[in-house]
Design a protein around this motif. Structure first.
Motif, PDB file in Angstrom:
ATOM      1  N   UNK A 142       0.845  -1.202   0.000  1.00 24.34           N
ATOM      2  CA  UNK A 142       0.000   0.000   0.000  1.00 24.34           C
ATOM      3  C   UNK A 142       0.879   1.250   0.000  1.00 24.34           C
ATOM      4  N   UNK A 143       0.364   2.299  -0.614  1.00 24.38           N
ATOM      5  CA  UNK A 143       1.142   3.538  -0.735  1.00 24.38           C
ATOM      6  C   UNK A 143       1.680   4.004   0.624  1.00 24.38           C
ATOM      7  N   UNK A 144       0.791   4.055   1.608  1.00 29.74           N
ATOM      8  CA  UNK A 144       1.221   4.637   2.887  1.00 29.74           C
ATOM      9  C   UNK A 144       2.057   3.675   3.738  1.00 29.74           C
ATOM     10  N   UNK A 145       2.287   2.475   3.253  1.00 33.11           N
ATOM     11  CA  UNK A 145       3.158   1.542   3.988  1.00 33.11           C
ATOM     12  C   UNK A 145       4.491   1.322   3.274  1.00 33.11           C
ATOM     13  N   UNK A 146       4.628   1.954   2.096  1.00 30.85           N
ATOM     14  CA  UNK A 146       5.798   1.678   1.260  1.00 30.85           C
ATOM     15  C   UNK A 146       7.107   2.136   1.898  1.00 30.85           C
ATOM     16  N   UNK A 147       7.097   3.351   2.424  1.00 34.26           N
ATOM     17  CA  UNK A 147       8.344   3.890   2.978  1.00 34.26           C
ATOM     18  C   UNK A 147       8.892   2.985   4.087  1.00 34.26           C
ATOM     19  N   UNK A 148       7.999   2.571   4.964  1.00 30.25           N
ATOM     20  CA  UNK A 148       8.410   1.719   6.074  1.00 30.25           C
ATOM     21  C   UNK A 148       8.881   0.348   5.582  1.00 30.25           C
ATOM     22  N   UNK A 149       8.171  -0.185   4.581  1.00 32.81           N
ATOM     23  CA  UNK A 149       8.544  -1.496   4.043  1.00 32.81           C
ATOM     24  C   UNK A 149       9.913  -1.450   3.365  1.00 32.81           C
ATOM     25  N   UNK A 150      10.148  -0.403   2.592  1.00 28.24           N
ATOM     26  CA  UNK A 150      11.442  -0.253   1.913  1.00 28.24           C
ATOM     27  C   UNK A 150      12.570  -0.175   2.947  1.00 28.24           C
ATOM     28  N   UNK A 151      12.330   0.613   3.978  1.00 23.28           N
ATOM     29  CA  UNK A 151      13.331   0.801   5.027  1.00 23.28           C
ATOM     30  C   UNK A 151      13.629  -0.546   5.708  1.00 23.28           C
ATOM     31  N   UNK A 152      12.587  -1.288   5.965  1.00 27.77           N
ATOM     32  CA  UNK A 152      12.739  -2.599   6.608  1.00 27.77           C
ATOM     33  C   UNK A 152      13.533  -3.553   5.713  1.00 27.77           C
ATOM     34  N   UNK A 153      13.177  -3.593   4.424  1.00 34.24           N
ATOM     35  CA  UNK A 153      13.891  -4.466   3.475  1.00 34.24           C
ATOM     36  C   UNK A 153      15.372  -4.109   3.427  1.00 34.24           C
ATOM     37  N   UNK A 154      15.644  -2.808   3.364  1.00 30.82           N
ATOM     38  CA  UNK A 154      17.032  -2.376   3.197  1.00 30.82           C
ATOM     39  C   UNK A 154      17.829  -2.515   4.487  1.00 30.82           C
ATOM     40  N   UNK A 155      17.266  -1.990   5.572  1.00 32.72           N
ATOM     41  CA  UNK A 155      18.055  -1.913   6.809  1.00 32.72           C
ATOM     42  C   UNK A 155      17.996  -3.187   7.650  1.00 32.72           C
ATOM     43  N   UNK A 156      16.803  -3.727   7.809  1.00 32.21           N
ATOM     44  CA  UNK A 156      16.692  -4.937   8.631  1.00 32.21           C
ATOM     45  C   UNK A 156      17.094  -6.193   7.864  1.00 32.21           C
ATOM     46  N   UNK A 157      16.705  -6.244   6.607  1.00 31.91           N
ATOM     47  CA  UNK A 157      16.945  -7.471   5.843  1.00 31.91           C
ATOM     48  C   UNK A 157      18.121  -7.353   4.874  1.00 31.91           C
ATOM     49  N   UNK A 158      18.710  -6.179   4.819  1.00 29.43           N
ATOM     50  CA  UNK A 158      19.894  -5.961   3.994  1.00 29.43           C
ATOM     51  C   UNK A 158      19.691  -6.373   2.525  1.00 29.43           C
ATOM     52  N   UNK A 159      18.523  -6.044   1.982  1.00 34.06           N
ATOM     53  CA  UNK A 159      18.249  -6.330   0.570  1.00 34.06           C
ATOM     54  C   UNK A 159      18.588  -5.095  -0.259  1.00 34.06           C
ATOM     55  N   UNK A 160      19.160  -5.326  -1.420  1.00 34.12           N
ATOM     56  CA  UNK A 160      19.589  -4.245  -2.294  1.00 34.12           C
ATOM     57  C   UNK A 160      18.394  -3.679  -3.089  1.00 34.12           C
ATOM     58  N   UNK A 161      17.527  -2.969  -2.377  1.00 32.62           N
ATOM     59  CA  UNK A 161      16.349  -2.374  -3.028  1.00 32.62           C
ATOM     60  C   UNK A 161      16.780  -1.085  -3.714  1.00 32.62           C
ATOM     61  N   UNK A 162      16.556  -1.031  -5.028  1.00 28.45           N
ATOM     62  CA  UNK A 162      17.005   0.139  -5.797  1.00 28.45           C
ATOM     63  C   UNK A 162      15.854   1.011  -6.296  1.00 28.45           C
ATOM     64  N   UNK A 163      14.609   0.471  -6.240  1.00 21.96           N
ATOM     65  CA  UNK A 163      13.520   1.265  -6.800  1.00 21.96           C
ATOM     66  C   UNK A 163      12.144   0.703  -6.506  1.00 21.96           C
ATOM     67  N   UNK A 164      11.168   1.376  -7.094  1.00 20.53           N
ATOM     68  CA  UNK A 164       9.774   0.965  -6.961  1.00 20.53           C
ATOM     69  C   UNK A 164       9.209   0.635  -8.335  1.00 20.53           C
ATOM     70  N   UNK A 165       8.223  -0.262  -8.365  1.00 20.37           N
ATOM     71  CA  UNK A 165       7.527  -0.533  -9.627  1.00 20.37           C
ATOM     72  C   UNK A 165       6.036  -0.565  -9.375  1.00 20.37           C
ATOM     73  N   UNK A 166       5.254  -0.241 -10.405  1.00 17.15           N
ATOM     74  CA  UNK A 166       3.814  -0.425 -10.281  1.00 17.15           C
ATOM     75  C   UNK A 166       3.175  -0.695 -11.632  1.00 17.15           C
ATOM     76  N   UNK A 167       2.004  -1.295 -11.556  1.00 19.28           N
ATOM     77  CA  UNK A 167       1.173  -1.532 -12.734  1.00 19.28           C
ATOM     78  C   UNK A 167      -0.134  -0.783 -12.462  1.00 19.28           C
ATOM     79  N   UNK A 168      -0.355   0.337 -13.140  1.00 16.72           N
ATOM     80  CA  UNK A 168      -1.574   1.114 -12.877  1.00 16.72           C
ATOM     81  C   UNK A 168      -2.827   0.322 -13.237  1.00 16.72           C
ATOM     82  N   UNK A 169      -3.953   0.626 -12.587  1.00 18.83           N
ATOM     83  CA  UNK A 169      -5.224  -0.023 -12.943  1.00 18.83           C
ATOM     84  C   UNK A 169      -5.523   0.237 -14.424  1.00 18.83           C
TER      85      UNK A 169
END
Ligand SMILES: *Cc1c(COP(=O)(O)O)cnc(C)c1O
Length: 223
Positions: A142-169
């Protein structure tokens, strides 16, 4: 074959034109040639033109097609742009360089543990998929959960997240969603934004896409 050559050149030309037209906001996007459903022989037409960035939406199909193509052509960058199931994560990491569909905690955890267990260390890149349309049936954070999720992936899980993707309706103006995704990626401090398909890559370029995912515009209609 002639048709694909022509399509490819047309798309490349159009991308250049739109980059000029939207030079203030364009980020000179890379083109992902989406080769799903097309056989290796067809994909080779585009490989022979020197193109190296491709997208597939199914792990199984990629496993059947790409190991041989990788032997024949070097420096391929293969993106997974379709949904990922936990039981396919290990194989996905083996065949793909970039996984664009990290869309839930469970998958991020599975990716982390598979990377830890992997024998061959390869430097993957990841995108977080965002459900910008807030559609029930569509995957993505969800849009309003993205920032926190990205931070968690990068900092807690040490995943090399480089960007966002979406498929519009499908039934909405893409630009609105492209704008949301671009802003969101800035907010998250991410460089890459994967957006824009055959029908809306012009708008995606305008809104600062860095990866366009174009299938039918190059390879023709899928069955
Ligand atoms: C199939 C697919 C594309 C390419 O769509 P076209 O309309 O053929 O350009 C792009 N992104 C995703 C996620 C896809 O599944």
């Amino acid at each position: 074959m002639r048709e694909i050559l022509k399509n490819y050149k047309t798309i490349i030309g159009q991308i250049k034109n739109y980059e000029k037209e939207f030079s203030k906001t364009s980020k000179n996007p890379k083109l992902i040639a989406v080769s799903k459903t097309f056989e290796a022989n067809v994909v080779k037409i585009v490989l022979n033109l020197g193109h190296r960035i491709f997208g597939e939406n199914k792990v199984q199909e990629a496993l059947e097609k790409w190991p041989d193509l990788r032997k024949e052509f070097k420096n391929i960058e293969l993106h997974l742009i379709g949904g990922l199931q936990s039981n396919k994560v290990k194989q996905a990491l083996e065949i793909f360089d970039v996984i664009q569909t990290v869309d839930r905690e469970k998958i991020a955890l599975k990716i982390r543990s598979s990377l830890d267990q992997a024998f061959q260390k390869k430097k993957h890149k990841f995108f977080v998929q965002v459900n910008t349309g807030n559609e029930i049936q569509k995957s993505g954070i969800k849009i309003d959960e993205t920032e926190e999720f990205v931070k968690w992936c990068k900092e807690d899980k040490n995943l090399n997240v480089v960007g966002l993707m979406s498929i519009p309706p499908i039934n909405e103006v893409s630009s609105l969603h492209f704008n949301i995704l671009k802003e969101l990626s800035n907010k998250c401090g991410l460089e890459e934004v994967s957006m824009g398909m055959t029908s809306d890559y012009k708008e995606a370029i305008q809104f600062g896409s860095t990866f366009l995912r174009i299938g039918s515009g190059i390879f023709g209609e899928r069955d």
